[in-house]
Design a protein around this motif. Structure first.
Motif, PDB file in Angstrom:
ATOM      1  N   THR A   1      15.524 -10.187   8.381  1.00 18.72           N
ATOM      2  CA  THR A   1      16.787 -10.740   7.877  1.00 18.72           C
ATOM      3  C   THR A   1      17.999 -10.278   8.682  1.00 18.72           C
ATOM      4  N   TYR A   2      17.872  -9.195   9.428  1.00 16.93           N
ATOM      5  CA  TYR A   2      19.013  -8.681  10.186  1.00 16.93           C
ATOM      6  C   TYR A   2      19.276  -9.570  11.401  1.00 16.93           C
ATOM      7  N   ARG A   3      20.541  -9.938  11.605  1.00 17.46           N
ATOM      8  CA  ARG A   3      20.924 -10.794  12.717  1.00 17.46           C
ATOM      9  C   ARG A   3      21.843 -10.012  13.661  1.00 17.46           C
ATOM     10  N   PRO A   4      21.290  -9.433  14.715  1.00 15.00           N
ATOM     11  CA  PRO A   4      22.125  -8.647  15.630  1.00 15.00           C
ATOM     12  C   PRO A   4      23.149  -9.522  16.340  1.00 15.00           C
ATOM     13  N   ALA A   5      24.298  -8.946  16.583  1.00 18.89           N
ATOM     14  CA  ALA A   5      25.372  -9.672  17.269  1.00 18.89           C
ATOM     15  C   ALA A   5      25.122  -9.684  18.776  1.00 18.89           C
ATOM     16  N   ASP A   6      25.834 -10.542  19.459  1.00 18.14           N
ATOM     17  CA  ASP A   6      25.788 -10.532  20.915  1.00 18.14           C
ATOM     18  C   ASP A   6      26.233  -9.157  21.410  1.00 18.14           C
ATOM     19  N   GLY A   7      25.450  -8.575  22.312  1.00 11.84           N
ATOM     20  CA  GLY A   7      25.768  -7.245  22.818  1.00 11.84           C
ATOM     21  C   GLY A   7      25.145  -6.104  22.028  1.00 11.84           C
ATOM     22  N   ALA A   8      24.335  -6.438  21.009  1.00 10.47           N
ATOM     23  CA  ALA A   8      23.698  -5.404  20.189  1.00 10.47           C
ATOM     24  C   ALA A   8      22.503  -4.789  20.901  1.00 10.47           C
ATOM     25  N   VAL A   9      22.138  -3.587  20.454  1.00 14.56           N
ATOM     26  CA  VAL A   9      20.931  -2.919  20.934  1.00 14.56           C
ATOM     27  C   VAL A   9      20.053  -2.628  19.726  1.00 14.56           C
ATOM     28  N   GLU A  10      18.827  -3.146  19.755  1.00 16.90           N
ATOM     29  CA  GLU A  10      17.848  -2.909  18.694  1.00 16.90           C
ATOM     30  C   GLU A  10      16.737  -2.017  19.239  1.00 16.90           C
ATOM     31  N   GLY A  11      16.357  -1.012  18.468  1.00 12.60           N
ATOM     32  CA  GLY A  11      15.302  -0.102  18.902  1.00 12.60           C
ATOM     33  C   GLY A  11      14.229   0.042  17.849  1.00 12.60           C
ATOM     34  N   LEU A  12      12.976   0.060  18.267  1.00  9.84           N
ATOM     35  CA  LEU A  12      11.866   0.297  17.352  1.00  9.84           C
ATOM     36  C   LEU A  12      11.011   1.427  17.883  1.00  9.84           C
ATOM     37  N   ARG A  13      10.639   2.332  16.988  1.00  5.19           N
ATOM     38  CA  ARG A  13       9.836   3.498  17.348  1.00  5.19           C
ATOM     39  C   ARG A  13       8.593   3.538  16.467  1.00  5.19           C
ATOM     40  N   PHE A  14       7.439   3.684  17.099  1.00  2.00           N
ATOM     41  CA  PHE A  14       6.183   3.865  16.367  1.00  2.00           C
ATOM     42  C   PHE A  14       5.902   5.356  16.300  1.00  2.00           C
ATOM     43  N   ALA A  15       5.679   5.862  15.106  1.00  2.00           N
ATOM     44  CA  ALA A  15       5.503   7.305  14.962  1.00  2.00           C
ATOM     45  C   ALA A  15       4.852   7.642  13.637  1.00  2.00           C
ATOM     46  N   VAL A  16       4.392   8.877  13.551  1.00  2.00           N
ATOM     47  CA  VAL A  16       4.012   9.462  12.266  1.00  2.00           C
ATOM     48  C   VAL A  16       5.257  10.139  11.727  1.00  2.00           C
ATOM     49  N   PHE A  17       5.810   9.597  10.658  1.00  2.00           N
ATOM     50  CA  PHE A  17       7.055  10.098  10.104  1.00  2.00           C
ATOM     51  C   PHE A  17       6.769  11.134   9.032  1.00  2.00           C
ATOM     52  N   ARG A  18       7.450  12.256   9.144  1.00  4.03           N
ATOM     53  CA  ARG A  18       7.220  13.391   8.263  1.00  4.03           C
ATOM     54  C   ARG A  18       7.994  13.244   6.963  1.00  4.03           C
ATOM     55  N   ALA A  19       7.313  13.445   5.862  1.00  2.00           N
ATOM     56  CA  ALA A  19       7.953  13.337   4.551  1.00  2.00           C
ATOM     57  C   ALA A  19       8.652  14.618   4.132  1.00  2.00           C
TER      58      ALA A  19
ATOM     59  N   GLU B   1      -0.269   3.334   7.332  1.00  3.30           N
ATOM     60  CA  GLU B   1      -1.232   4.150   6.602  1.00  3.30           C
ATOM     61  C   GLU B   1      -0.784   5.602   6.483  1.00  3.30           C
ATOM     62  N   ALA B   2      -1.289   6.268   5.430  1.00  4.62           N
ATOM     63  CA  ALA B   2      -1.032   7.691   5.256  1.00  4.62           C
ATOM     64  C   ALA B   2      -1.812   8.475   6.303  1.00  4.62           C
ATOM     65  N   VAL B   3      -1.220   9.558   6.777  1.00  2.00           N
ATOM     66  CA  VAL B   3      -1.851  10.427   7.768  1.00  2.00           C
ATOM     67  C   VAL B   3      -2.027  11.798   7.140  1.00  2.00           C
ATOM     68  N   THR B   4      -3.259  12.219   6.999  1.00  4.66           N
ATOM     69  CA  THR B   4      -3.525  13.492   6.323  1.00  4.66           C
ATOM     70  C   THR B   4      -3.654  14.659   7.289  1.00  4.66           C
TER      71      THR B   4
ATOM     72  N   SER C   1       0.807  -1.205   0.000  1.00  6.92           N
ATOM     73  CA  SER C   1       0.000   0.000   0.000  1.00  6.92           C
ATOM     74  C   SER C   1       0.845   1.262   0.000  1.00  6.92           C
ATOM     75  N   LEU C   2       2.127   1.169   0.355  1.00 10.43           N
ATOM     76  CA  LEU C   2       2.984   2.335   0.421  1.00 10.43           C
ATOM     77  C   LEU C   2       3.651   2.599  -0.923  1.00 10.43           C
ATOM     78  N   ALA C   3       2.910   2.448  -1.995  1.00  8.04           N
ATOM     79  CA  ALA C   3       3.380   2.728  -3.343  1.00  8.04           C
ATOM     80  C   ALA C   3       4.664   1.979  -3.664  1.00  8.04           C
ATOM     81  N   THR C   4       4.727   0.705  -3.241  1.00  6.17           N
ATOM     82  CA  THR C   4       5.937  -0.073  -3.407  1.00  6.17           C
ATOM     83  C   THR C   4       5.611  -1.422  -4.011  1.00  6.17           C
ATOM     84  N   THR C   5       6.382  -1.867  -5.003  1.00  8.13           N
ATOM     85  CA  THR C   5       6.211  -3.196  -5.570  1.00  8.13           C
ATOM     86  C   THR C   5       7.497  -3.968  -5.402  1.00  8.13           C
ATOM     87  N   VAL C   6       7.396  -5.189  -4.861  1.00 12.86           N
ATOM     88  CA  VAL C   6       8.562  -6.008  -4.615  1.00 12.86           C
ATOM     89  C   VAL C   6       8.462  -7.286  -5.423  1.00 12.86           C
TER      90      VAL C   6
END
Length: 224
Positions: free
Chosen positions: A56-74, A170-173, A11-16
């Motif tokens: 697919t990403y395989r973090p190494a021992d001792g890695a820090v992974e972060g995820l943020r939920f947000a409305v990202f500005r274009a 989703e798009a945020v208007t 839906s994000l205008a992307t074809t894989v």
């Protein structure tokens, strides 16, 4: 005989397709902010953007992974990152190392009230120290630490720990409901993301789409 692979359209205008990523027509100008989970990697206390998705990403021992939920500005290059330090020692202080496993620190930032879909309240920011086999991916770290996860049929990660309950990239208007990276501790390494070509690549969402899809395909193969 070589199999033909049907394209997966997002839906994000992307074809894989297999090994090929094509960006289709851009979204309308009034719908250029998007709400989604974005992956970051900790690098000496700084949150960096990623060129690979959680599947697919395989973090190494001792890695820090972060995820943020947000409305990202274009329309900005401001980086939106988890609002907690990428501090492995602090997060995994009470989890001793174990032979044959790795420890990965995980930071989950569910965003602000402005980031939230209508009628939903974001959970509090939280962190986990996850112990898994050495070859585990970030998606497997998430599956162990923060179920339930929700994926779109395309493979896009939509929800962590059940949040949000609905919606997926989703798009945020509403132009007033925008995320800000100014309250994050330290950030670096590019754009916060959005659906334009440059910001898609900078924010890592294209890689997340492809990576999540690959992970889902592997799960289906292993289950069959």
């Amino acid at each position: 005989m070589k199999r033909s692979v049907r394209p997966i359209t997002y839906s994000l205008a992307t074809t894989v397709t297999a090994g090929t990523l094509a960006l289709t027509a851009a979204a309308p100008a009034h719908a250029d902010d998007y709400r989604y989970w974005s992956l970051r990697h900790g690098d000496n206390g700084i949150w960096r953007t990623t060129a690979e998705g959680p599947g697919t990403y395989r973090p190494a021992d001792g890695a820090v992974e972060g995820l943020r939920f947000a409305v990202f500005r274009a329309d900005t290059k401001e980086s939106v990152v988890p609002r907690a330090p990428a501090d492995f020692k602090a997060i995994c202080a009470s989890t001793p190392a174990k032979t044959g496993t790795k420890r990965v620190a995980l930071v989950l930032d569910f965003g602000t009230a402005q980031d939230a879909p209508s009628g939903e309240k974001p959970p509090s920011l939280r962190s986990h120290c996850v112990q898994l086999p050495p070859q585990a991916t970030t998606a497997e770290v998430l599956a162990k630490a923060a179920p339930p996860l929700r994926y779109a049929p395309s493979g896009l990660l939509c929800a962590i720990a059940g949040y949000p309950q609905r919606g997926c990239g989703e798009a945020v208007t509403d132009r007033s409901g925008r995320a800000s990276g100014s309250d994050s501790p330290r950030s670096g390494g590019g754009s916060g993301g959005g659906p334009s070509v440059g910001l898609l690549l900078g924010g890592g969402i294209v890689a997340a789409l492809v990576g999540a899809t690959a992970w889902q395909v592997r799960r289906r193969r292993n289950a069959s």
